[in-house]
Design a protein around this motif. Structure first.
Motif, PDB file in Angstrom:
ATOM      1  N   ASN A  48     -22.233 -11.198  10.844  1.00  0.00           N
ATOM      2  CA  ASN A  48     -21.559 -11.253   9.547  1.00  0.00           C
ATOM      3  C   ASN A  48     -20.602 -10.091   9.336  1.00  0.00           C
ATOM      4  O   ASN A  48     -19.965  -9.990   8.292  1.00  0.00           O
ATOM      5  N   ALA A  49     -20.551  -9.175  10.285  1.00  0.00           N
ATOM      6  CA  ALA A  49     -19.818  -7.943  10.003  1.00  0.00           C
ATOM      7  C   ALA A  49     -19.140  -7.390  11.237  1.00  0.00           C
ATOM      8  O   ALA A  49     -19.125  -6.202  11.481  1.00  0.00           O
ATOM      9  N   LYS A  50     -18.540  -8.276  12.015  1.00  0.00           N
ATOM     10  CA  LYS A  50     -17.965  -7.798  13.275  1.00  0.00           C
ATOM     11  C   LYS A  50     -16.647  -7.039  13.084  1.00  0.00           C
ATOM     12  O   LYS A  50     -16.254  -6.262  13.924  1.00  0.00           O
ATOM     13  N   TRP A  51     -15.948  -7.305  12.000  1.00  0.00           N
ATOM     14  CA  TRP A  51     -14.610  -6.734  11.822  1.00  0.00           C
ATOM     15  C   TRP A  51     -14.555  -5.746  10.673  1.00  0.00           C
ATOM     16  O   TRP A  51     -15.218  -5.927   9.664  1.00  0.00           O
ATOM     17  N   ALA A  52     -13.748  -4.735  10.824  1.00  0.00           N
ATOM     18  CA  ALA A  52     -13.538  -3.808   9.716  1.00  0.00           C
ATOM     19  C   ALA A  52     -12.178  -3.145   9.828  1.00  0.00           C
ATOM     20  O   ALA A  52     -11.601  -3.077  10.907  1.00  0.00           O
ATOM     21  N   ASN A  53     -11.686  -2.651   8.687  1.00  0.00           N
ATOM     22  CA  ASN A  53     -10.361  -2.051   8.610  1.00  0.00           C
ATOM     23  C   ASN A  53     -10.465  -0.562   8.331  1.00  0.00           C
ATOM     24  O   ASN A  53     -11.325  -0.123   7.570  1.00  0.00           O
ATOM     25  N   PHE A  54      -9.565   0.191   8.934  1.00  0.00           N
ATOM     26  CA  PHE A  54      -9.577   1.635   8.760  1.00  0.00           C
ATOM     27  C   PHE A  54      -8.167   2.126   8.438  1.00  0.00           C
ATOM     28  O   PHE A  54      -7.360   2.353   9.332  1.00  0.00           O
ATOM     29  N   PRO A  55      -7.847   2.257   7.163  1.00  0.00           N
ATOM     30  CA  PRO A  55      -6.507   2.686   6.761  1.00  0.00           C
ATOM     31  C   PRO A  55      -6.443   4.186   6.466  1.00  0.00           C
ATOM     32  O   PRO A  55      -7.469   4.818   6.215  1.00  0.00           O
ATOM     33  N   SER A  56      -5.251   4.713   6.522  1.00  0.00           N
ATOM     34  CA  SER A  56      -5.087   6.097   6.079  1.00  0.00           C
ATOM     35  C   SER A  56      -3.654   6.304   5.600  1.00  0.00           C
ATOM     36  O   SER A  56      -2.743   5.571   5.982  1.00  0.00           O
ATOM     37  N   VAL A  57      -3.487   7.307   4.774  1.00  0.00           N
ATOM     38  CA  VAL A  57      -2.163   7.636   4.275  1.00  0.00           C
ATOM     39  C   VAL A  57      -2.065   9.156   4.168  1.00  0.00           C
ATOM     40  O   VAL A  57      -3.057   9.825   3.894  1.00  0.00           O
ATOM     41  N   SER A  58      -0.895   9.687   4.452  1.00  0.00           N
ATOM     42  CA  SER A  58      -0.746  11.134   4.335  1.00  0.00           C
ATOM     43  C   SER A  58       0.712  11.469   4.003  1.00  0.00           C
ATOM     44  O   SER A  58       1.611  10.678   4.231  1.00  0.00           O
ATOM     45  N   ALA A  59       0.903  12.642   3.455  1.00  0.00           N
ATOM     46  CA  ALA A  59       2.233  13.067   3.067  1.00  0.00           C
ATOM     47  C   ALA A  59       2.362  14.570   3.228  1.00  0.00           C
ATOM     48  O   ALA A  59       1.366  15.295   3.215  1.00  0.00           O
ATOM     49  N   GLY A  60       3.592  15.011   3.412  1.00  0.00           N
ATOM     50  CA  GLY A  60       3.823  16.444   3.558  1.00  0.00           C
ATOM     51  C   GLY A  60       5.140  16.837   2.902  1.00  0.00           C
ATOM     52  O   GLY A  60       6.053  16.010   2.761  1.00  0.00           O
ATOM     53  N   TRP A  61       5.245  18.076   2.527  1.00  0.00           N
ATOM     54  CA  TRP A  61       6.459  18.569   1.875  1.00  0.00           C
ATOM     55  C   TRP A  61       6.764  19.946   2.452  1.00  0.00           C
ATOM     56  O   TRP A  61       5.950  20.872   2.317  1.00  0.00           O
ATOM     57  N   VAL A  62       7.902  20.032   3.106  1.00  0.00           N
ATOM     58  CA  VAL A  62       8.286  21.318   3.676  1.00  0.00           C
ATOM     59  C   VAL A  62       9.001  22.112   2.582  1.00  0.00           C
ATOM     60  O   VAL A  62      10.215  21.992   2.386  1.00  0.00           O
ATOM     61  N   ILE A  63       8.239  22.868   1.871  1.00  0.00           N
ATOM     62  CA  ILE A  63       8.773  23.566   0.700  1.00  0.00           C
ATOM     63  C   ILE A  63       9.792  24.626   1.110  1.00  0.00           C
ATOM     64  O   ILE A  63      10.778  24.864   0.428  1.00  0.00           O
TER      65      ILE A  63
END
Lengths: 1131, 509
Positions: A709-724
């Protein structure tokens, strides 16, 4: 190095294509078949220009095409200025098997072009202009390029600005450029150095000293499925260049990484040759699914761990810590990822490097247990029997050998008997060559570490060839092949639990391992003690060789579909074959409690692992004005299978033959298991002007290991950067040379459970009917079709700050992780017939701060760089199994760690030691254990059935007695350089963690069955002779409680260890014997440590860095200090 | 250009044409529940496996049913402190809820029950011929009753699981009363009996029979809070009508050549060799010594771990035999040798009845019933363990009749047993006579402790025995042998109480 190549390759000649194809085949065959061919080839390059023969046949072709062809067919490359050289002119040439100078003479005959040949570099110049320039004071410029310490820098590119004319410095740092005009500017560039520009003016000799670029903001770092410039990275990644740790005399890469990364705890828990290293990233922990990071070697999450690789074949290591960095490894990324890149050649590189070092392993005296000598022990035994007679009506008398303790002196020191100073050696040959279309890096390594324990060793041969071949402008092939062959002999039981020395030193110290006549006793059985073998013979006679062959291969093709769009197909395999054989002769069998002679036994065991991975990736890089895109899409499949067999043999005729073929009884077994995985990956990196950075990544995993019942799964990520620091307003803060803010969030998983855990397995359970074995079967576990990944959600915010022109570079990260749905066999009542059921239950929180500071404290002639990193990792159990039942801590002895909701993981759990009932009054008025009497050990009454002290000492009085989690861990590397001398010292340490010295359960056993610490002489013997109040009496039936897990065994484990000290001296360069450069170095590994902890190794842990069960010291294979000397030669 | 992109995408997809099947990997080396419990063979195999936990009951019983009693004690050994105390505390009445025997026995019973319940749950819908189905159900019900009887005897009322547990939630049930457990046992046995075979040919297979069910049922009726001697007597008398009888020689009963004989009603089966069906009980019983090969024919270290010196017959036990009782030497032997501190070297094995210690020598008694040297492998013997014997049935019947105050009716049964032991007939019989006869007839067969409880003698006998032990052995702590009503059942294991809040501990623990 710049290579001029602005014309597109034209495939207008059939013969030319064929040549190419032949070249492909030749290269591949050569790579696969033999490493030594490449050795020959590379050494042949020494006189390349003389030896190379070319054949060309062109009529009426563009000169440029001909030059291109020469470049393609050879390693020569041309430098010229298109404004001055007419490469569009038509030329004819027909030469057969001629040297380059003949070819050029022929080719340029009748043109106005002159050439000069320096090694593989051919500079074309215009004869007419030359004469004109001569008139306008053109001249030849020569000079030397050095680094800030005055050392010559070979390989520096020197180009006349705005042209492609130039030169590359030789091994002495010397260069020469002809016909340079006074108004022209020379540009000096070299990787890792600040580029310098110098106006020629009227100089004819220009010496330049290049300054190292403080922090490689522009450096390229390995990330998941690719590389990225350091400045554009938005995740939490620490990386280290292999050069930084090249001199350490260690077999295991892990040891070299100690103290190098923030957020990564690397402990050497024991000193077994080639092993003993444990990793943990950001304090990650799991209940059952492990916390070892995923190791990815050249893009392949392989079986071959970090310990099998030779440190010399590594180019760089990146540690991916936060979810945005790891999420492309999806269901295996929760424990962090270690990316290992092996050495690849670069175009223009041609070097042969040989390194040798030899060292001596020595076990320091510090931390060895303070045990009784023979005379002290005999006195204890005598008094023991006297007390038994006094209190217990013992009538057997004092055994004869203990009646006169003064007859003994020190007796046997088992450390001295079983240990030796051991040789460790490492030889490495590296051959690197990169020409236009073909690059190869071959590394051969031999390493042998003799163990400090007798008759133990580990030996490893690594061979690796990494090749890339540019078939056409658009098509590239690569083949990386690594072969590892290891043999070792480690007598079993040396490392798990109590080791062999730990068993030996518990024996009566008056026993002699060697008789006075030179023969060896095979067993010992002192009165009232356990029967033991002679551990000297156990080490000498037991046979346990293990042989392991690993073959790691990766082949890929990469095609550039359109500009910036690349498709890559990559196939990797990892094969591991292990053979282990054991034999225990009759004279060396047994162990503590069990003495030889016993019938000999043997075994033969094999294991075969195969893992393969097919990766399809499509990448697209595109810049539109200041918008930069980097897209990745991919699909991959991986499968791993394992087969094993073992044969156990007994009833040997005698000890003569070790192999099992002579044994009368041989019982065999074989098995197999497998797992598979399908994954989809995608990532978009976008930045605006390298200033505003953004990244999203995604992985979808399907795996055979999980419930239907649980063979699949999703792994998302998001990231951001600012060179001040790129913002205009930062101009007002000139001391800030670099400032970047990063943040990320993502989800990753952990799939480390058995291959079939979700299934209800049916096991064989036979029984006997009619006096014959009858086949039986029964469920051995409960199934769980919902079983799925353990998920870790992680948030990270970080800051990179460069100060004072990057003299100081600081990285800070805060992370917060929540691991949910922990893979855990939750305990259920055994009334169900099963002790547990595999489930996703429980929740842990982790959070922490990481700081690393790189600083260039001194940059002049005396250079001093210092890198410091600090990691503050915290954790808490939020939810556990049914009823939040604590994990661990259910026994009086062993089972030392307990994990409870609301507390940090794996706390030490036991009784609070409270001294001894010194008087009848103390006994009468204080809480008691059922076995308590006057003179016995007292534990604190801290609880009862209702949590309230009840006057009774029982399991309700177990409580938290220590915390193995450090407040922080740290590493500090200092590097110094002065002229030809260099030095480095690496420290690592931890602060605020406790260690439980479980070996005390044995060495403070006062039943007279073991030798023990000297303090045990201070025990209670009577009201008049009550001892030091810390050691109880020896009365039968009362001593057990003194051996319960208790606070007396817990020590502060904070330490500072000097992991490595190296001093190097670069020998004056000499061209004699073809040696370009050489360096001699002395290195001291595990130099010393400072700690209150009384044992031998403050990084000890029976269960490694397992989050739930760490910090227990039960005596292990001791960790040696290594004195080593090495030589590094560049040819 | 677009074509090229399309080409690349298609190539990528074609190379990745793995289907979901790729993720379906079943173990190749074992079955799973998805494929098992289908055929008659499967159910027979499942039934076979349901017998296996009985072996654990025998092993723990050696300590919990025999060494707990006045029949035997242990030889003190300094090295057996710490982790190995869990054997000793059983004999000293100092065990607590963490004792390993206590949890091991409890777990084994429920493992057996779970195996049976799985069979019973799965067989309902299985495609089996009715006759075979009923046979399997009957055998399974006997086994479930056997395990529940062992539980109720040693732990009091326990949770009653009658269905396969398939989810974690179903694993949580509270304790039932002891009476309810006894009722369930009777129910299972009554249901099983008609479909169980009657033993007619000897040696028997080792499977359970109607005789064994009746024996268990009789015990059950006589042990329940409200004893039902009448029903017990009926079933015991049924056994008298079956094909069982006593062997001529008492010592033959324990001879491997006579396993599963006509005197045997039920025994736990073992087989020596490499198939993992062996036991090592006799190695536990012989004294710890340096030269085990002298006693056993093969060397095996027995000082610790797999140690000896347990379940050692007491002098009082030996003295309690009547003169001329043939059972004494068949049950107990003595080994003489040299003692040095805790170390012992065996020199001779002799009969107890004719034994007088030699000067300067030391000696140890040990259980002779299961001692049939020489052995070929260390810790590997094949002796079956008797559970119910015909003489047991005769004496239980005597007890049952005496409990109903028809003492004279019991005489023929008890005298049949005495006769084989070479002893004169009794002319009248009391409960004490029956208890003493059972002590000698069934010595070291894991009956004594539960016999004492059933007959109400445990507290008295064991306190008396405790005083004797304390006077003999200085190492026995004063607090030991405090035998009260609460000590007649063992504690519910600590782990179970921690996990299942519905459970309550027995008083006194």
């Amino acid at each position: 190095m710049e290579k001029f190549r602005n014309a597109k390759l034209q495939m207008n000649s059939f013969s030319y294509d064929l040549l190419h194809l032949k070249k492909v085949l030749k290269m591949l065959r050569f790579t696969v078949l033999c490493f030594f061919l490449s050795l020959l080839q590379i050494s042949a390059m020494e006189s390349y220009s003389q030896q190379t023969r070319l054949s060309l046949n062109f009529s009426n072709h563009r000169l440029e095409d001909v030059l291109k062809t020469i470049e393609d067919k050879s390693e020569f490359f041309f430098l010229y200025n298109r404004d001055m050289i007419d490469v569009e002119q038509a030329v004819d040439i027909n030469v057969n098997n001629k040297s380059i100078s003949s070819v050029l003479d022929e080719l340029l005959k009748g043109t106005d072009i002159a050439y000069s040949l320096i090694d593989r570099q051919i500079i074309l110049s215009n004869l007419e202009n030359n004469s004109r320039i001569m008139v306008t004071q053109a001249r030849d410029i020569s000079g030397k390029v050095t680094d800030s310490a005055g050392m010559p820098l070979p390989g520096v590119t020197v180009v006349i600005k705005g042209t492609t004319r130039g030169a590359i410095t030789d091994s002495e740092g010397m260069y020469q450029i002809t016909n340079v005009l006074g108004e022209e500017v020379l540009v000096y560039s070299f990787v890792g150095m600040r580029t310098q520009e110098i106006v020629v003016g009227n100089q004819s000799s220009i010496n330049v000293s290049l300054i190292e670029e403080a922090i490689g903001i522009e450096e390229v770092v390995a990330i998941a499925y690719g590389t990225q410039k350091k400045r554009e990275i938005t995740g939490a990644i620490s990386s280290v260049d292999a050069n930084e740790m090249k001199d350490m005399p260690t077999m295991n890469l892990g040891q070299r990484l100690q103290g190098k990364f923030s957020g990564v705890q690397i402990n050497q828990t024991n000193g077994e040759p080639g092993g003993g290293i444990s990793f943990r990233i950001r304090g990650q922990a799991s209940i059952n699914a492990g916390n070892s990071p995923l190791v990815v070697i050249d893009g392949f999450p392989s079986l071959t761990g970090i310990e099998s690789l030779s440190p010399n074949e590594i180019e760089s290591i990146s540690v991916l810590k936060d979810a945005s960095a790891t999420s492309l490894y999806g269901s295996r990324a929760a424990n962090g990822v270690i990316l290992i890149s092996t050495k690849q050649a670069k175009v223009g590189q041609s070097e042969i490097q040989f390194t040798a070092n030899v060292g001596l392993d020595v076990i320091p005296e510090k931390g060895r247990p303070n045990l009784m000598n023979a005379s002290e022990f005999a006195r204890f035994k005598k008094e023991y029997y006297e007390d038994a007679a006094r209190y217990e009506d013992y009538a057997g008398g004092v055994p004869e050998q203990y009646q006169n303790p003064d007859q003994y002196q020190d007796g046997t020191d088992w450390f001295d008997v079983l240990l030796r100073d051991a040789l460790t050696q490492n030889y490495n040959l590296s051959l690197v060559s990169g020409v236009a279309d073909f690059k190869t890096a071959v590394n051969l390594n031999y390493n042998k570490q003799d163990g400090v324990i007798l008759n133990t060793f580990s030996e490893r041969f690594n061979a690796r060839a990494n090749n890339t071949f540019q078939a056409t402008d658009k098509l590239k092939f690569g083949l990386n092949l690594g072969v590892i062959y290891q043999t070792s002999q480690i007598t079993p039981g040396l490392s798990n639990g109590r080791n062999i020395i730990g068993s030996a030193f518990l024996m009566d110290p008056s026993l002699k391992y060697r008789n006075d006549d030179g023969t060896y006793p095979i067993s010992f059985h002192a009165p009232g003690m356990f029967a033991n073998p002679n551990y000297y013979l156990v080490l000498k006679q037991r046979v346990n060789p293990t042989k392991q062959l690993n073959v790691l291969s990766n082949i890929y093709g990469e095609y550039e579909v359109i500009d910036g769009l690349r498709y890559k197909l990559s196939a990797s395999t990892d094969l591991r074959n292990t053979i282990n054989r054991t034999f225990e002769p009759s004279t060396a069998r047994g162990g503590m409690f069990s003495a030889p002679p016993l019938p000999p036994i043997g075994s033969y065991n094999t294991g075969n692992h195969l893992s393969w991975l097919i990766d399809n990736t499509l990448t697209y890089t595109k810049s539109i004005k200041k918008h930069n895109f980097d897209l990745l899409g991919g699909y991959n499949t991986q499968k791993a299978t394992y087969e094993n067999s073992n044969i156990n043999a007994s009833q040997y005729p005698d000890d003569e033959i070790e192999w099992i073929n002579v044994a009368t009884t041989r019982i065999g077994n074989a098995g197999t298991s497998a797992w598979s995985m399908i994954s989809y990956i995608g990532r978009l990196n976008y930045n605006y002007d390298s200033k505003y950075l953004f990244s999203v990544a995604f992985r979808r995993d399907g795996a055979s290991r999980f419930g239907s019942n649980a063979k699949w799964a999703n792994f998302p990520s998001v990231s951001a950067g600012w060179v001040i620091s790129d913002e205009g307003f930062m101009k007002d803060y000139p001391m800030v040379s670099w400032l970047k803010l990063r943040a990320s969030y993502g989800e990753v998983g952990n799939n480390n459970i058995g291959n079939y855990s979700y299934l209800a397995n049916v096991a064989t359970v036979n029984y006997v009917f009619n006096d014959a074995v009858e086949a039986g079967r029964a469920l051995s576990s409960m199934g769980n079709a919902d079983l799925t990944w353990e998920t870790t959600k992680q948030f990270d915010i970080g800051l990179d700050l460069g100060l004072f022109k990057d003299r100081v570079y600081l990285m800070y990260d805060y992370y917060s992780k929540k691991t949910d749905g922990l893979l855990y066999a939750i305990d259920i009542p055994t009334q169900s017939g099963f002790p547990n059921i595999q489930s996703n239950i429980g929740e842990f929180n982790f959070w922490g701060h990481e700081v690393s500071v790189e600083s260039h404290i001194l940059t002049g002639e005396f250079k001093w760089n210092a890198n410091l990193n600090l990691s503050f990792d915290r954790n808490e159990a939020v939810r556990l199994g049914t009823n939040d039942t604590p994990i661990g801590g259910y026994a009086n002895q062993g089972d030392e760690n307990r994990t409870m909701v609301g507390h940090p993981l794996g706390l030490f759990w036991g009784y609070v030691f409270d001294g001894v009932y010194m008087t009848q009054e103390e006994y009468d008025t204080q809480p008691k254990h059922y076995s308590s009497m006057v003179g016995t050990a007292r534990m604190k009454d801290v609880g009862g059935p209702d949590g309230i002290p009840d006057g009774k000492i029982d399991m309700d009085d177990m409580t938290v007695i220590g915390d193995p989690n450090p407040d922080f861990i740290y590493g500090l590397t200092n590097e110094f350089r002065y002229k030809k001398f260099d030095a480095s010292i690496v420290f690592a340490g931890s602060y605020g963690n406790d260690i439980m010295g479980r070996v005390l359960e044995w060495t403070e056993n006062i039943d007279g069955v073991f030798n023990m610490t000297k303090e045990m002489a201070e025990r209670w013997r009577s009201i008049e002779n009550p001892g030091n109040g810390q050691v109880p009496r020896t009365r039968s039936g009362t001593t057990e409680i003194y051996r319960y897990n208790n606070s007396r065994w817990v020590e502060d484990g904070s330490y500072l260890m000097a992991k490595n000290i190296t001093i190097g001296y670069t020998l004056p360069a000499s061209t004699r014997g073809g040696i370009k450069s050489a360096r001699l170095f002395l290195s001291l590994q595990n130099a010393f440590f400072v700690s209150k902890y009384s044992g031998m190794n403050p990084e000890v842990s029976r269960n490694g860095l397992s989050g739930l069960r760490q910090g227990v010291d039960e005596t292990f294979y001791p960790v040696p200090r290594t004195y080593s000397i090495g030589l590094n030669i560049n040819l | 250009m677009k074509n090229k992109i399309l080409f690349a995408v298609l190539l990528a997809l074609s190379l990745s044409s793995c289907s979901e099947d790729f993720l379906d990997i079943a173990p190749e080396t074992s079955l799973t529940s998805a494929t098992f419990y289908k055929t008659e063979t499967h159910f027979e195999q499942a039934l076979t496996a349901s017998y296996e936990p009985m072996r654990t009951l025998v092993y723990d019983g050696i300590f919990m049913d025999e060494m707990r009693s006045d029949n035997s004690f242990y030889t003190y050994y300094a090295g057996d402190r710490g982790p190995y105390l869990y054997n000793e505390v059983i004999a000293l009445f100092l065990e607590d809820e963490t004792n390993q025997h206590v949890s091991s026995r409890y777990n084994a019973c429920y493992v057996g029950i779970s195996r049976v319940n799985t069979i019973l749950s799965k067989i309902e819908n299985a495609d089996l011929e009715d006759g075979k189905k009923n046979e399997i159900i009957a055998e399974a019900l006997f086994l479930r009753a056997y395990y529940y009887y062992d539980l109720v005897l040693h732990y009091g009322g326990v949770p009653i699981h009658l269905e396969e547990v398939t989810t974690a939630d179903e694993a949580f049930l509270p304790r039932s009363s002891a009476a309810d457990v006894h009722i369930q046992i009777a129910k299972d046995l009554e249901e099983a009996m008609p479909n169980l075979p009657v033993a007619n040919t000897f040696p028997q297979s080792g499977r359970t029979t109607r005789g064994a069910a009746k024996m268990l049922l009789a015990y059950n009726y006589m042990s329940q809070p409200e004893e039902d001697y009448e029903k017990a007597e009926t079933h015991l008398k049924d056994i008298m009508g079956m094909s069982y009888s006593l062997l001529d020689n008492y010592s033959d009963v324990f001879d491997p050549a006579f396993e599963n004989s006509k005197e045997s009603i039920f025994e736990v089966q073992y087989k020596d060799g490499d198939a993992g069906q062996q036991n090592d009980y006799v190695w536990r019983f012989i004294p710890k010594c340096d030269n085990t090969e002298f006693l056993m024919g093969v060397k095996g270290n027995n000082y610790a771990y797999t140690s000896g010196g347990w379940n050692v017959p007491t002098q009082e036990m030996i003295d309690s035999y009547e003169d001329g009782d043939l059972r004494l030497d068949a049950s107990i032997a003595v080994v003489e040798g040299v003692q040095n501190g805790d170390n012992f070297i065996a020199e001779a094995v002799t009969n107890v009845s004719s034994f007088t210690p030699s000067d300067g020598k030391d000696f140890h008694y040990f259980i002779n019933k299961y001692y049939h040297p020489p052995y070929e492998k260390e810790f590997n013997t094949g002796s079956n363990w008797p559970v119910f014997r015909y003489s047991d049935a005769l004496l239980l019947l005597s007890e049952c009749i005496v409990e109903q105050n028809r003492n004279d009716d019991a005489l023929p049964y008890i005298n049949e047993v005495r006769k084989r032991a070479g002893l004169p007939d009794l002319s009248n019989v009391t409960l004490e006579d029956v208890i003493r006869e059972r002590r000698h007839e069934l010595a070291f067969e894991n009956h004594r402790w539960t016999d004492l409880i059933r007959t109400g003698k445990a507290i008295e006998v064991m306190n008396e025995n405790g005083d004797l032990m304390k006077s003999l052995y200085g190492f026995v702590l004063p607090i030991a042998f405090n035998v009260t009503q609460e000590k007649l059942i063992y504690p519910i294991p600590y782990r179970e109480l921690q996990i299942n809040e519905l459970l309550e501990q027995n008083p006194g623990y």
